[in-house]
Design a protein around this motif. Sequence first.
Motif, PDB file in Angstrom:
ATOM      1  N   THR A   1      48.792  65.712  40.547  1.00 51.23           N
ATOM      2  CA  THR A   1      50.023  64.911  40.585  1.00 51.23           C
ATOM      3  C   THR A   1      51.173  65.732  40.008  1.00 51.23           C
ATOM      4  N   THR A   2      52.261  65.814  40.756  1.00 56.09           N
ATOM      5  CA  THR A   2      53.379  66.673  40.367  1.00 56.09           C
ATOM      6  C   THR A   2      54.390  65.994  39.457  1.00 56.09           C
ATOM      7  N   GLU A   3      54.380  64.655  39.412  1.00 63.75           N
ATOM      8  CA  GLU A   3      55.262  63.924  38.504  1.00 63.75           C
ATOM      9  C   GLU A   3      54.823  62.465  38.447  1.00 63.75           C
ATOM     10  N   ALA A   4      55.264  61.822  37.375  1.00 65.87           N
ATOM     11  CA  ALA A   4      55.052  60.368  37.193  1.00 65.87           C
ATOM     12  C   ALA A   4      53.634  59.900  37.522  1.00 65.87           C
ATOM     13  N   PRO A   5      52.609  60.432  36.869  1.00 61.93           N
ATOM     14  CA  PRO A   5      52.659  61.393  35.772  1.00 61.93           C
ATOM     15  C   PRO A   5      52.475  62.837  36.255  1.00 61.93           C
ATOM     16  N   LEU A   6      52.894  63.773  35.434  1.00 62.39           N
ATOM     17  CA  LEU A   6      52.698  65.189  35.728  1.00 62.39           C
ATOM     18  C   LEU A   6      51.334  65.646  35.211  1.00 62.39           C
ATOM     19  N   GLY A   7      50.596  66.338  36.075  1.00 66.45           N
ATOM     20  CA  GLY A   7      49.400  67.029  35.620  1.00 66.45           C
ATOM     21  C   GLY A   7      48.108  66.251  35.615  1.00 66.45           C
ATOM     22  N   ASN A   8      48.061  65.071  36.222  1.00 72.17           N
ATOM     23  CA  ASN A   8      46.762  64.415  36.391  1.00 72.17           C
ATOM     24  C   ASN A   8      45.984  65.165  37.471  1.00 72.17           C
ATOM     25  N   VAL A   9      44.699  65.325  37.238  1.00 72.70           N
ATOM     26  CA  VAL A   9      43.865  66.138  38.126  1.00 72.70           C
ATOM     27  C   VAL A   9      42.557  65.414  38.396  1.00 72.70           C
ATOM     28  N   ALA A  10      42.157  65.348  39.652  1.00 71.92           N
ATOM     29  CA  ALA A  10      40.877  64.738  40.020  1.00 71.92           C
ATOM     30  C   ALA A  10      40.355  65.425  41.268  1.00 71.92           C
ATOM     31  N   GLN A  11      39.124  65.084  41.640  1.00 69.47           N
ATOM     32  CA  GLN A  11      38.537  65.627  42.859  1.00 69.47           C
ATOM     33  C   GLN A  11      38.371  64.534  43.887  1.00 69.47           C
ATOM     34  N   LEU A  12      38.575  64.894  45.144  1.00 71.49           N
ATOM     35  CA  LEU A  12      38.320  63.951  46.228  1.00 71.49           C
ATOM     36  C   LEU A  12      36.825  63.696  46.266  1.00 71.49           C
ATOM     37  N   ASP A  13      36.437  62.438  46.060  1.00 72.46           N
ATOM     38  CA  ASP A  13      35.033  62.108  45.839  1.00 72.46           C
ATOM     39  C   ASP A  13      34.330  61.552  47.067  1.00 72.46           C
ATOM     40  N   SER A  14      34.940  61.676  48.235  1.00 69.38           N
ATOM     41  CA  SER A  14      34.335  61.112  49.434  1.00 69.38           C
ATOM     42  C   SER A  14      34.698  61.971  50.640  1.00 69.38           C
ATOM     43  N   ASP A  15      33.852  61.903  51.667  1.00 70.85           N
ATOM     44  CA  ASP A  15      34.162  62.619  52.906  1.00 70.85           C
ATOM     45  C   ASP A  15      34.796  61.687  53.940  1.00 70.85           C
ATOM     46  N   GLU A  16      35.110  60.447  53.534  1.00 72.00           N
ATOM     47  CA  GLU A  16      35.779  59.525  54.447  1.00 72.00           C
ATOM     48  C   GLU A  16      37.216  59.987  54.685  1.00 72.00           C
ATOM     49  N   LYS A  17      37.774  59.581  55.790  1.00 65.77           N
ATOM     50  CA  LYS A  17      39.164  59.898  56.069  1.00 65.77           C
ATOM     51  C   LYS A  17      40.066  59.116  55.111  1.00 65.77           C
ATOM     52  N   VAL A  18      40.942  59.822  54.439  1.00 66.51           N
ATOM     53  CA  VAL A  18      41.921  59.184  53.565  1.00 66.51           C
ATOM     54  C   VAL A  18      43.286  59.809  53.831  1.00 66.51           C
ATOM     55  N   VAL A  19      44.324  59.064  53.516  1.00 62.84           N
ATOM     56  CA  VAL A  19      45.690  59.521  53.740  1.00 62.84           C
ATOM     57  C   VAL A  19      46.360  59.724  52.385  1.00 62.84           C
ATOM     58  N   PHE A  20      47.187  60.763  52.297  1.00 64.70           N
ATOM     59  CA  PHE A  20      47.849  61.090  51.043  1.00 64.70           C
ATOM     60  C   PHE A  20      49.357  60.924  51.161  1.00 64.70           C
ATOM     61  N   ALA A  21      49.976  60.606  50.031  1.00 61.20           N
ATOM     62  CA  ALA A  21      51.436  60.483  49.987  1.00 61.20           C
ATOM     63  C   ALA A  21      51.884  60.445  48.539  1.00 61.20           C
ATOM     64  N   GLN A  22      53.177  60.642  48.338  1.00 61.95           N
ATOM     65  CA  GLN A  22      53.842  60.404  47.061  1.00 61.95           C
ATOM     66  C   GLN A  22      53.308  61.221  45.890  1.00 61.95           C
ATOM     67  N   ARG A  23      53.904  62.342  45.666  1.00 60.59           N
ATOM     68  CA  ARG A  23      53.723  63.135  44.440  1.00 60.59           C
ATOM     69  C   ARG A  23      52.331  63.738  44.296  1.00 60.59           C
ATOM     70  N   ILE A  24      51.658  64.017  45.402  1.00 62.63           N
ATOM     71  CA  ILE A  24      50.328  64.620  45.335  1.00 62.63           C
ATOM     72  C   ILE A  24      50.307  65.937  46.094  1.00 62.63           C
ATOM     73  N   ILE A  25      49.696  66.942  45.458  1.00 64.62           N
ATOM     74  CA  ILE A  25      49.385  68.199  46.135  1.00 64.62           C
ATOM     75  C   ILE A  25      47.867  68.343  46.156  1.00 64.62           C
ATOM     76  N   ILE A  26      47.330  68.655  47.319  1.00 67.50           N
ATOM     77  CA  ILE A  26      45.896  68.914  47.466  1.00 67.50           C
ATOM     78  C   ILE A  26      45.671  70.407  47.288  1.00 67.50           C
ATOM     79  N   LEU A  27      44.763  70.768  46.398  1.00 69.34           N
ATOM     80  CA  LEU A  27      44.459  72.171  46.127  1.00 69.34           C
ATOM     81  C   LEU A  27      43.103  72.498  46.733  1.00 69.34           C
ATOM     82  N   GLN A  28      43.090  73.421  47.673  1.00 69.95           N
ATOM     83  CA  GLN A  28      41.863  73.841  48.346  1.00 69.95           C
ATOM     84  C   GLN A  28      41.545  75.286  47.965  1.00 69.95           C
TER      85      GLN A  28
END
Length: 336
Positions: free
Chosen positions: A209-236
Amino acid sequence: QRHAYKKGDIVITKLGLPLGASAIVEDIPDGIIVADLVRVRAQKIDTKYLCYHLNSPATNAYLNSLQGGATRPRVQISAVRDLPISAPSLKEQQRIVAILDEAFAGIATATANAEKNLKNARELFESTLQSVFAEKGDGWVESALEEYVRFIDYRGRTPEKTEYGLRLITAKNVKKGFIQLEPKEYVNPDIYDEWMTRGFPKQGDVLFTTEAPLGNVAQLDSDEKVVFAQRIIILQPDRKVIDPTFLKYLLLSEQAQRVIHDQGTGATATGIKAKLLKKIKIQYPASVEEQSMLVKKLESLETKCKILEQLYKSKLNEFAELKQSILQKVFAGELH
């Protein structure tokens, strides 16, 4: 003056949650109460007995049944004035207070011990995590985050939400080390390919998470299709160089969090620009196998610490329920 209080007065919450919680003013100077509170000054009744009575489940439920308010729960002062209070003789009130004081003192001691143990369980994992990245051994290398990590950036995009469909993950769902289900938001499955043009995530990818809050980190825990938006960067990460779970722990470490927040900017909500995040230096064992060994160590300890946390949280809930059970019995006339 009805807004003034002094030592020995009782204050009751009449606005917001928890509604109807009561406490005796102790060890603080005389002053003025805020609008959220009602001051009660005991007359012809023992103050501690009255406070216990006000905190009993039956009285609290009665007060909550009178609540109104469109945005925040509230009760009128008149409702507090008209609360039905049952009071035996003063001598009996004092006997009941003595019994409750003794019982609650024991519960308070047990609660304090459980809270201390809960704090210790959390700190045990945090200190181990810190030591892993503070005591780097031989064979560790350094690189900019972008060198072996692909960035998929979904900041600034907000798809139209639907009542059901594909799960939408935003910064509100990403916590420190895990993905929270709430809030549950969805988008139309038909937009998936059209929306995810910046890149498709894989199970195990790291979410940042890049802001609000900054620096929260987690792993994608499923292989299901999910959609991302709003203040998230996916790190591969390139998994031949950096283990994804190792990267998660690395970014959660105190050392990495300090660097990330030092790079943050913003007057109201601190955030980090992607170009700065990409340049952050990270250190890790050159051997992916060694990274995996450290991951297993951290996962094992984290699991044990979480079990302890749940145990102590359960105990805290039990102690709170025990207090309510005792109050319920006392003011239902079941104490002999």
